[in-house]
Write an enzyme that holds these catalytic residues in place. Structure first.
Site, PDB file in Angstrom:
ATOM      1  N   GLN A  10      -7.125  43.621  36.950  1.00 40.37           N
ATOM      2  CA  GLN A  10      -7.629  44.755  36.185  1.00 40.37           C
ATOM      3  C   GLN A  10      -7.610  44.457  34.686  1.00 40.37           C
ATOM      4  O   GLN A  10      -6.681  43.860  34.167  1.00 40.37           O
ATOM      5  CB  GLN A  10      -6.834  46.020  36.499  1.00 40.37           C
TER       6      GLN A  10
ATOM      7  N   HIS B 263     -11.718  46.206  37.734  1.00 43.49           N
ATOM      8  CA  HIS B 263     -11.049  47.503  37.627  1.00 43.49           C
ATOM      9  C   HIS B 263     -11.698  48.345  36.532  1.00 43.49           C
ATOM     10  O   HIS B 263     -12.215  49.410  36.780  1.00 43.49           O
ATOM     11  CB  HIS B 263      -9.545  47.347  37.363  1.00 43.49           C
TER      12      HIS B 263
ATOM     13  N   ASP C  53     -12.753  51.070  39.053  1.00 42.66           N
ATOM     14  CA  ASP C  53     -12.024  52.323  39.250  1.00 42.66           C
ATOM     15  C   ASP C  53     -12.525  53.348  38.242  1.00 42.66           C
ATOM     16  O   ASP C  53     -12.444  53.123  37.028  1.00 42.66           O
ATOM     17  CB  ASP C  53     -10.525  52.087  39.068  1.00 42.66           C
TER      18      ASP C  53
ATOM     19  N   GLU D  53     -13.826  52.745  43.175  1.00 40.66           N
ATOM     20  CA  GLU D  53     -12.575  53.411  43.504  1.00 40.66           C
ATOM     21  C   GLU D  53     -12.527  54.788  42.843  1.00 40.66           C
ATOM     22  O   GLU D  53     -12.874  54.950  41.675  1.00 40.66           O
ATOM     23  CB  GLU D  53     -11.399  52.555  43.016  1.00 40.66           C
TER      24      GLU D  53
ATOM     25  N   ASP E  63      -8.217  56.751  46.405  1.00 44.29           N
ATOM     26  CA  ASP E  63      -7.049  56.589  45.543  1.00 44.29           C
ATOM     27  C   ASP E  63      -6.392  57.944  45.299  1.00 44.29           C
ATOM     28  O   ASP E  63      -5.325  58.239  45.810  1.00 44.29           O
ATOM     29  CB  ASP E  63      -7.443  55.912  44.228  1.00 44.29           C
TER      30      ASP E  63
ATOM     31  N   GLN F  75      -6.701  52.537  48.961  1.00 49.31           N
ATOM     32  CA  GLN F  75      -5.672  51.903  48.131  1.00 49.31           C
ATOM     33  C   GLN F  75      -4.299  52.371  48.597  1.00 49.31           C
ATOM     34  O   GLN F  75      -4.011  53.569  48.633  1.00 49.31           O
ATOM     35  CB  GLN F  75      -5.769  52.197  46.635  1.00 49.31           C
TER      36      GLN F  75
ATOM     37  N   LYS G 225      -0.964  52.397  47.357  1.00 53.70           N
ATOM     38  CA  LYS G 225      -0.331  52.226  46.045  1.00 53.70           C
ATOM     39  C   LYS G 225       1.164  52.097  46.253  1.00 53.70           C
ATOM     40  O   LYS G 225       1.887  53.082  46.381  1.00 53.70           O
ATOM     41  CB  LYS G 225      -0.692  53.393  45.129  1.00 53.70           C
TER      42      LYS G 225
END
Length: 414
Positions: free
Chosen positions: A173, A195, A238, A274, A308, A330, A332
């Site tokens: 990212q 990202h 994202d 995302e 996410d 995702q 996390k």
């Protein structure tokens, strides 16, 4: 081996705690600071230094098993646990957890962490996800040292899997340096990039034009500067729900039209988006992300949607998979607490046809990143986040090198 002492040390993470609500509402940056007042409970500034706790288990032979308790950059947002500050939570570990560990022999990672996942502190509260995350790393290390195995081998044994014999694709990212840091990724042939941190309207642009332009720039940058013609990464961006903020998350046909524009801008590279929407609650997110996923599929738009927001626990992962809310989930890692939950979540995705992205946050540490690699090598997700930090180099180095060490050590045994 018996645990004889629990020791804690305050630490720094690889990035910062950021108040996502204030940023999404337009807080302006001044250098590396944000200007304005925080809007999320617990924050004293919109950006604060990230904190961690090293949780160390001194074993009877004098060796030390350890893990780092760490929480995500956007703590307190999207249903997550609140801000994690070392001075607040070291006393909790020493008061509530140490007495349950000291004098104990630990032989199973998963069984031990199932017990601690259910534990509450003396005030009746469930342990913060960051504590469960760091404790699981330390327990995994303890079992590995006891059994003279790699951490990934412990997980593979307990889950009945095999350790990967090749690299898991790494996703890096850029942070806000989305041009210079993308160049670093291209130079290092990162598998999935960039990202891009599209977390406000300025970065998205009116009618989404700024992101279209950036995606086309990235496509051309890869094509013009890759040092190996065979290098063909996946573009993964994202957007933190900002597409839904711009067009309205219920306007799925308008959003689908926009995703088609992004697909064309990214071609010939595969594209993942995302967090295209944030519907404001878990139930709404499940409903509307599933609708958007179906519409993308119905229209043959070659964009993978990645869940996410509001997908924070292993139960959430199962719910998003079952609802078809996203093509990829995702996972996390800090939000799931113990790493055995991450392993369970990856396995559920794989068994039910959903992509498994084993993520985390730039706000982790080198130790939590290394432990995550071992889970990934045992469970084989579709990609793993390079972490911590937003500078690219450090996260890619840590994750790449730990994977290569595992491959080399296991290869040498053969």
């Amino acid at each position: 081996m018996k645990i004889v002492k629990v020791v804690c040390a305050p630490g720094r993470t690889g990035f910062f705690f950021d108040d996502q609500k204030a940023i999404k509402r337009g807080a302006k940056s001044d250098g590396f600071f944000y200007v304005g007042s925080p809007e999320t409970t617990g924050f004293t500034a919109i950006r604060q230094a990230g904190e961690s706790i090293s949780l160390m288990l001194v074993l009877e032979d004098g060796s030390v098993a350890w893990g780092d308790c760490a929480a995500v950059q956007y703590s307190g947002a999207g249903g997550r646990d609140p801000l994690f500050l070392a001075e607040d939570f070291i006393p909790v570990i020493i008061r509530d957890i140490a007495p349950k560990l000291e004098g104990r022999v630990v032989n199973s990672f998963r069984d031990t962490m199932v017990e601690f996942e259910k534990m509450t502190d003396l005030d009746g509260n469930r342990l913060h996800t960051a504590i469960r995350y760091g404790l699981s790393q330390a327990i995994l290390d303890c079992v590995a040292k006891t059994k003279h195995k790699l951490m990934c081998e412990v997980i593979a044994d307990e889950y009945g899997t095999t350790v990967s014999e090749e690299m898991i694709p790494i996703f890096s990212q850029t942070g806000d340096m989305r041009h210079d840091n993308a160049d670093k990724m291209i130079l290092k042939h990162v598998h999935v990039l960039p990202h891009a941190l599209i977390n406000n309207f300025e970065k998205l642009g009116s009618n989404g034009d700024a992101l279209i332009e950036y995606t086309a720039w990235l496509r051309d940058r890869i094509l013009n500067h890759r040092q190996d013609p065979a290098y063909h990464p996946v573009i993964h961006i994202d957007v933190y729900g900002m597409i839904g903020e711009l067009f309205g998350y219920e306007n799925i046909d308008i959003i689908a039209d926009y995703l088609l524009r992004l697909e064309e801008a990214a071609s010939p590279f595969a594209l993942r988006i995302e967090g295209p929407i944030d519907a404001g609650s878990r139930e709404s997110q499940l409903e509307w992300l599933a609708k958007l996923t179906r519409r993308v599929d119905e229209r043959g738009i070659n964009v993978e949607l990645v869940a996410d927001e509001w997908c924070n626990t292993v139960d959430d992962v199962r719910a998003f998979v079952d609802a078809g809310a996203g093509h990829m989930i995702q996972i996390k890692t800090p939000d799931l607490g113990s790493l055995h939950n991450t392993a369970d979540a990856v396995l559920y995705c794989k068994e039910n046809g959903a992509g498994a992205y084993m993520g985390g946050t730039c706000n982790e540490t080198n130790r939590s990143a290394e432990a995550s690699v071992h889970v990934a090598m045992a469970m084989k997700p579709d990609q793993i986040l390079a972490k911590p930090g937003m500078g690219v180099d450090e996260g890619v180095m840590i994750v790449y090198n730990e994977m290569q060490r595992i491959l080399a050590l296991r290869g040498a045994r053969k």
